[in-house]
Write a protein that holds these residues in place. Structure first.
Motif, PDB file in Angstrom:
ATOM      1  N   TYR A 165       0.838  -1.207   0.000  1.00 18.46           N
ATOM      2  CA  TYR A 165       0.000   0.000   0.000  1.00 18.46           C
ATOM      3  C   TYR A 165       0.870   1.252   0.000  1.00 18.46           C
ATOM      4  CZ  TYR A 165      -3.262   3.565   1.566  1.00 18.46           C
ATOM      5  OH  TYR A 165      -4.003   4.709   1.662  1.00 18.46           O
ATOM      6  N   ASN A 169       1.154   3.728  -3.418  1.00 21.50           N
ATOM      7  CA  ASN A 169       0.092   4.687  -3.170  1.00 21.50           C
ATOM      8  C   ASN A 169       0.297   5.990  -3.938  1.00 21.50           C
ATOM      9  OD1 ASN A 169      -2.344   5.376  -1.951  1.00 21.50           O
ATOM     10  ND2 ASN A 169      -1.326   6.499  -0.303  1.00 21.50           N
ATOM     11  N   GLY A 174      -2.820   2.874  -3.927  1.00 17.66           N
ATOM     12  CA  GLY A 174      -2.181   1.899  -3.060  1.00 17.66           C
ATOM     13  C   GLY A 174      -3.101   0.772  -2.639  1.00 17.66           C
TER      14      GLY A 174
END
Length: 345
Positions: A165, A169, A174
Motif C-alpha cells: 500500500y 500509493n 495503493g
C-alpha cells in the motif's frame, strides 16, 4: 524464452485463469474434507512422542533403494501393530536413523510405548536396537505452536499488504495494489494447504510440521516478490504511456516480465524437485511444500494479481460511466423546465 512484443492476449483470457485457480482450490478443498478431515499434523502441533533409533551399518546398504526401505518399515510397523500401538508413524531419516512418532502425551505413556517400539525395532533389525533420542511434546505446547504459526502467517500477510500500500500509493492507487497482492497470496496459501491435505491422505510422510510453516512463510515472500516485479513494470508503463487502454498496458507489462518470472521460477522448481527426490526424509515436508507453493506463486503472480487490477479498473470505469449518465439524465430533465420558465417571462 522472450514474450515481449508477442501477440498474446493474457488479459482477454482473464476468466480462464481465474477458473483454473478456482478448480485447483476446489481440489484442495476436497482433499481437506476427505476423512480424516483436515491436515495431517506432525508431533510439533498435535503433541506426542518421537523415538529415534540408529540403523545398524549392516542394514544401511540395503536401504539405498525404495524397496529396501519399504521392507524395513513394513517389519517395524508389523511389530508396532503386534504391540498394540495405534496411530504411530515410522520413517527413515537420512538412511541411518529410524524415527517413530507415537501419540504418547505423558511420561508414563512414553515409557510404555518406548518399550514397545524398542522391541519392534529390535525384531526388525535382527539385533538389539539402540535408542538415540526421545522427544516429547505435550498437547498444550502443540496447541500453542499451532496458534503461533497461524498468527505468524497472518501478521506476515498484513505487513506485506501495508508495505505494498505504501509503495504503490501514487495517485491514491495503493489500496488496489495491496488488495491484488493479498488475493494472490491467499490463493497460494489456500492451494498449498489444500494440496498438502490431499497428498497427506495418501502419503503418511506428508504432515504439517515446523518445516511446513517455514516453507509457507517463504512462499508468501517469494510470491509477492514476483507480483512486485510486475507491479513495478506496470507503474512505469502507466507513467510513460498515458492515454492508452489500461488493459493493453497491463497485458504488455505481463509479457515484458513473464520471461523473467518463468525462467526464475523454473530454475527454483527444478532444484526443489531434485531435493524432493534425493534430499532425504528430514527435509521432505519442507521441500514438498516449497515445490507446491513456488509453483502456485509463479502462477498467481502472473495470472491473478494483475487481473484483479484489471477488474478493479473496469469497476471504476463502469462507476464513472454511470455517474456521467446520471448527470446527463438530470440535465435533460431540467432543460424543458428551464424553457417553460423563460416562456412564462
Amino acid at each position: 524464452m522472450d514474450f515481449r512484443g508477442k501477440n498474446i492476449d493474457l488479459v482477454g483470457k482473464m476468466w480462464l485463469w481465474f477458473g483454473i485457480s478456482i478448480a485447483v482450490m476446489l481440489i484442495g478443498l476436497v482433499g481437506w474434507l476427505m476423512p480424516p478431515t483436515g491436515l495431517n499434523y506432525g508431533i510439533d502441533f498435535k503433541g506426542g512422542s518421537q523415538f529415534t533409533y540408529r540403523i545398524p551399518s549392516s542394514l544401511q546398504a540395503g536401504l539405498a533403494n525404495d524397496q529396501g526401505q519399504a521392507e524395513l518399515l513394513a517389519k517395524v510397523n508389523k511389530g508396532l501393530s503386534s504391540g498394540g500401538l495405534i496411530g504411530t508413524r515410522a520413517q527413515i531419516a537420512g538412511k541411518s536413523d529410524l524415527v517413530i512418532n507415537t501419540p504418547a502425551l505423558t511420561a508414563s505413556e512414553a515409557q510404555t510405548q518406548e518399550n514397545i517400539t524398542s522391541k519392534a525395532v529390535s525384531s526388525a533389525f535382527g539385533t538389539q536396537a539402540t535408542l538415540e533420542g526421545r522427544q516429547q511434546v505435550g498437547a498444550v505446547i502443540g496447541d500453542e505452536l499451532r496458534s503461533n504459526a497461524i498468527k505468524g502467517v497472518v501478521i506476515g500477510v498484513l505487513l506485506i499488504a501495508l508495505w505494498i500500500y505504501i509503495r504503490y500509493n501514487f495517485a491514491g492507487d495503493g489500496l488496489r495494489y495491496a488488495v491484488a497482492g493479498i488475493v494472490a497470496l491467499l490463493h497460494d496459501v489456500i492451494v498449498l494447504v489444500g494440496l498438502f491435505a490431499l497428498i497427506g491422505k495418501f502419503d503418511q510422510r506428508v504432515e504439517v510440521d515446523g518445516g511446513f510453516i517455514a516453507a509457507l512463510l517463504t512462499v508468501v515472500g517469494y510470491s509477492i516478490n514476483d507480483s512486485v516485479v510486475i507491479f513495478d513494470r506496470l507503474r512505469e508503463n502507466l507513467r510513460t504511456r498515458r492515454g492508452e487502454p489500461f488493459n493493453k498496458i497491463v497485458n504488455d507489462s505481463l509479457l515484458e516480465t513473464m520471461s523473467r518470472s518463468i525462467n526464475t521460477g523454473l530454475t527454483v522448481l527444478l532444484m526443489l524437485f531434485v531435493l524432493l527426490l534425493f534430499g532425504g526424509e528430514s527435509i521432505y515436508n519442507f521441500t514438498l511444500a516449497m515445490l507446491l507453493g513456488i509453483a502456485s506463486g509463479l502462477y498467481s503472480s502472473i495470472f491473478n494479481a494483475s487481473m484483479v487490477l484489471v477488474l478493479w479498473h473496469r469497476f471504476d470505469e463502469k462507476k464513472a460511466a454511470q455517474a456521467r449518465a446520471n448527470r446527463t439524465n438530470v440535465s435533460v430533465r431540467e432543460t424543458p423546465r428551464q424553457t417553460a420558465v423563460k416562456r412564462s417571462k
